[in-house]
Write an enzyme that holds these catalytic residues in place. Structure first.
Site, PDB file in Angstrom:
ATOM      1  N   ARG A  74      -6.581   3.213  -3.297  1.00 35.84           N
ATOM      2  CA  ARG A  74      -6.591   2.296  -2.150  1.00 35.84           C
ATOM      3  C   ARG A  74      -6.258   3.086  -0.884  1.00 35.84           C
ATOM      4  O   ARG A  74      -5.905   4.265  -0.941  1.00 35.84           O
ATOM      5  CB  ARG A  74      -5.518   1.210  -2.345  1.00 35.84           C
ATOM      6  CG  ARG A  74      -4.162   1.800  -2.652  1.00 35.84           C
ATOM      7  CD  ARG A  74      -2.991   0.926  -2.317  1.00 35.84           C
ATOM      8  NE  ARG A  74      -1.755   1.572  -2.752  1.00 35.84           N
ATOM      9  CZ  ARG A  74      -1.148   2.551  -2.095  1.00 35.84           C
ATOM     10  NH1 ARG A  74      -1.652   3.014  -0.964  1.00 35.84           N
ATOM     11  NH2 ARG A  74      -0.042   3.102  -2.562  1.00 35.84           N
ATOM     12  N   GLY A  76      -3.871   3.931   2.471  1.00 38.32           N
ATOM     13  CA  GLY A  76      -2.437   4.023   2.673  1.00 38.32           C
ATOM     14  C   GLY A  76      -1.825   5.254   2.036  1.00 38.32           C
ATOM     15  O   GLY A  76      -2.518   6.188   1.630  1.00 38.32           O
ATOM     16  N   HIS A  81       6.301   0.348  -6.831  1.00 37.90           N
ATOM     17  CA  HIS A  81       6.204  -0.953  -7.483  1.00 37.90           C
ATOM     18  C   HIS A  81       7.203  -0.999  -8.623  1.00 37.90           C
ATOM     19  O   HIS A  81       7.443   0.023  -9.301  1.00 37.90           O
ATOM     20  CB  HIS A  81       4.801  -1.203  -8.041  1.00 37.90           C
ATOM     21  CG  HIS A  81       3.740  -1.331  -7.006  1.00 37.90           C
ATOM     22  ND1 HIS A  81       3.860  -2.153  -5.911  1.00 37.90           N
ATOM     23  CD2 HIS A  81       2.519  -0.736  -6.896  1.00 37.90           C
ATOM     24  CE1 HIS A  81       2.770  -2.057  -5.170  1.00 37.90           C
ATOM     25  NE2 HIS A  81       1.944  -1.214  -5.742  1.00 37.90           N
ATOM     26  N   ALA A 150       4.337  -4.823   1.606  1.00 38.99           N
ATOM     27  CA  ALA A 150       3.352  -3.764   1.834  1.00 38.99           C
ATOM     28  C   ALA A 150       1.946  -4.298   1.585  1.00 38.99           C
ATOM     29  O   ALA A 150       1.741  -5.229   0.794  1.00 38.99           O
ATOM     30  CB  ALA A 150       3.628  -2.571   0.927  1.00 38.99           C
ATOM     31  N   ILE A 164      -1.304  -6.843  -2.064  1.00 42.88           N
ATOM     32  CA  ILE A 164      -0.012  -6.851  -1.379  1.00 42.88           C
ATOM     33  C   ILE A 164       1.122  -6.751  -2.391  1.00 42.88           C
ATOM     34  O   ILE A 164       0.946  -7.023  -3.576  1.00 42.88           O
ATOM     35  CB  ILE A 164       0.171  -8.125  -0.509  1.00 42.88           C
ATOM     36  CG1 ILE A 164       0.143  -9.408  -1.395  1.00 42.88           C
ATOM     37  CG2 ILE A 164      -0.908  -8.204   0.559  1.00 42.88           C
ATOM     38  CD1 ILE A 164       1.497  -9.919  -1.788  1.00 42.88           C
ATOM     39  N   CYS A 181       5.280   4.615   2.725  1.00 48.07           N
ATOM     40  CA  CYS A 181       4.180   4.540   3.693  1.00 48.07           C
ATOM     41  C   CYS A 181       4.235   5.658   4.727  1.00 48.07           C
ATOM     42  O   CYS A 181       3.676   5.530   5.821  1.00 48.07           O
ATOM     43  CB  CYS A 181       4.155   3.177   4.370  1.00 48.07           C
ATOM     44  SG  CYS A 181       3.887   1.830   3.205  1.00 48.07           S
TER      45      CYS A 181
END
Length: 233
Positions: A74, A76, A81, A150, A164, A181
């Protein structure tokens, strides 16, 4: 009445391995593109892990041996997580929903902001900083803002993958293994609903997210069984 078709909504109760989630997302997105399958919003938790987006910098992975690290594919940078964090993966036909990537990301932000407002959390976006933030500045003190959610998405032939993550009650110390990030400025940290003094269950979070999704994306979420994961993954 909603303007877009109903969307399947699944909730996995057990932690989902990251590789299994990637496989399922890819398969569902392909089915939406090629076979007309229904869109899916999938709520889940992962076991503790770090993911690297396409802009991740090696120096931002401070403790590579702490948890497994996955290439997410993805946009970013590095993200954590883990348990106590509600992850929502969206496989939506963005092509049919306006074909506007910026508007889609803005809708993700609005979705989170509205859901957090259900718990009296005043959250918002910040120029130049991805995600959803809360102001933690003490009266008369220096600026302090913390990220509470996020956002990281990918589009394949106009179908979205990833989505998200909202911090409900994760172990915030787990974020110290990365530069979240890519933001190193000490004025900007990470928080959660629990960190803000909101005692909220995942189920209550899900209901707030469901209501806000239906408002923002103009589709009704229809509960379906949790996806069956491949035992080979």
């Amino acid at each position: 009445m909603t303007n877009f078709p109903d969307v399947d909504w699944a909730v996995s109760d057990a932690p989902v391995p990251y590789a299994a989630a990637l496989c399922l997302m890819e398969a569902r997105a392909r089915a939406i593109r090629d076979d007309g399958a229904r869109e899916l919003v999938w709520f889940l938790e992962h076991p503790p892990l770090y993911t690297a987006g396409t802009s991740a910098k090696p120096a931002d992975l401070k403790d590579p041996a702490r948890f497994p690290v996955y290439d997410a594919g993805r946009g970013g940078q590095y993200t954590y997580h883990g348990p106590g964090q509600r992850v929502a993966y969206l496989m939506l036909d963005v092509g049919a929903r306006g074909r506007d990537v910026r508007a889609f990301v803005a809708n993700l932000e609005d979705w989170l902001i509205r859901a957090l407002a259900a718990f009296n959390v005043d959250a918002g976006v910040r120029e130049g900083r991805v995600g959803v933030w809360v102001d933690r500045t003490a009266p008369g003190g220096p600026l302090r803002e913390d990220k509470i959610a996020a956002i990281g998405v990918r589009l394949k032939r106009w179908v979205s993958l990833h989505g998200i993550s909202l911090n409900v009650e994760p172990d915030l110390a787990h974020f110290t293994g990365i530069t979240p990030c890519g933001i190193e400025d000490a004025r900007y940290g990470v928080t959660s609903l629990a960190g803000l003094g909101r005692v909220v269950t995942l189920e209550e979070t899900d209901m707030a997210l469901k209501a806000a999704f239906e408002e923002v994306f103009d589709s009704r979420l229809v509960r379906v069984a949790a996806p069956e994961l491949s035992p080979a993954v």
